[in-house]
Design a protein around this motif. Sequence first.
Motif, PDB file in Angstrom:
ATOM      1  N   ALA A   1      -3.856  15.206  -6.435  1.00 58.45           N
ATOM      2  CA  ALA A   1      -4.652  14.476  -5.446  1.00 58.45           C
ATOM      3  C   ALA A   1      -6.098  14.972  -5.466  1.00 58.45           C
ATOM      4  N   GLY A   2      -6.272  16.279  -5.481  1.00 54.53           N
ATOM      5  CA  GLY A   2      -7.626  16.838  -5.539  1.00 54.53           C
ATOM      6  C   GLY A   2      -8.349  16.437  -6.813  1.00 54.53           C
ATOM      7  N   PHE A   3      -7.648  16.458  -7.921  1.00 54.45           N
ATOM      8  CA  PHE A   3      -8.238  16.075  -9.204  1.00 54.45           C
ATOM      9  C   PHE A   3      -8.655  14.606  -9.186  1.00 54.45           C
ATOM     10  N   TYR A   4      -7.804  13.757  -8.619  1.00 53.57           N
ATOM     11  CA  TYR A   4      -8.125  12.326  -8.508  1.00 53.57           C
ATOM     12  C   TYR A   4      -9.358  12.121  -7.618  1.00 53.57           C
ATOM     13  N   LEU A   5      -9.407  12.811  -6.488  1.00 59.27           N
ATOM     14  CA  LEU A   5     -10.536  12.660  -5.567  1.00 59.27           C
ATOM     15  C   LEU A   5     -11.841  13.155  -6.179  1.00 59.27           C
ATOM     16  N   ALA A   6     -11.736  14.035  -7.168  1.00 60.38           N
ATOM     17  CA  ALA A   6     -12.918  14.522  -7.886  1.00 60.38           C
ATOM     18  C   ALA A   6     -13.284  13.612  -9.058  1.00 60.38           C
TER      19      ALA A   6
ATOM     20  N   GLU B   1       4.488  11.213   0.496  1.00 57.51           N
ATOM     21  CA  GLU B   1       4.404  10.305   1.645  1.00 57.51           C
ATOM     22  C   GLU B   1       3.262  10.678   2.586  1.00 57.51           C
ATOM     23  N   SER B   2       3.050  11.973   2.818  1.00 53.74           N
ATOM     24  CA  SER B   2       2.038  12.382   3.794  1.00 53.74           C
ATOM     25  C   SER B   2       0.631  12.480   3.209  1.00 53.74           C
TER      26      SER B   2
ATOM     27  N   ILE C   1      -3.617   7.395  -2.704  1.00 52.48           N
ATOM     28  CA  ILE C   1      -3.998   8.130  -3.912  1.00 52.48           C
ATOM     29  C   ILE C   1      -2.927   7.866  -4.972  1.00 52.48           C
ATOM     30  N   PRO C   2      -3.290   7.199  -6.065  1.00 56.41           N
ATOM     31  CA  PRO C   2      -2.285   6.911  -7.096  1.00 56.41           C
ATOM     32  C   PRO C   2      -1.867   8.181  -7.842  1.00 56.41           C
ATOM     33  N   LEU C   3      -0.621   8.221  -8.245  1.00 58.80           N
ATOM     34  CA  LEU C   3      -0.136   9.353  -9.029  1.00 58.80           C
ATOM     35  C   LEU C   3       0.961   8.879  -9.977  1.00 58.80           C
TER      36      LEU C   3
END
Length: 127
Positions: free
Chosen positions: A55-60, A81-82, A89-91
């Motif tokens: 998630a952090g990597f995606y947001l960056a 879920e949370s 955020i896609p994963l």
Amino acid sequence: MASPEEEVIAIMKKAGIDLAATLPCDRIKNLLPLVSENFPEIKLTREENGVGICAGFYLAGGKPMMLIQSTGLGNMINALESLNVICRIPLPVLASWRGVYAEGIEARFRLAPISRQSLKEQGWNIQ
């Protein structure tokens, strides 16, 4: 002709994946070395840690992907879920399917059908 593992690597490259978060699994033991050779990799100890890291990597601005075994989906469902679902955020997750194909661990036999049905009911694309 490309091996299935080489095809997965090609799909990951075509999708623009630029980080692989992985956990060991004997079902993808031939794929994981190719992942290490072709992508920056973070080797995880827990699936839910990978959710946060990705998630952090995606947001960056990155495009991460997780490669795990299906029994780990239960470990990461609360984090997904949370965080990912709530924040959209896609994963992408490639999960080896445990509990079938000469499985040697009894607990995985019970979890496999429950996990599969649960994920389908939630709208996940299960192949």
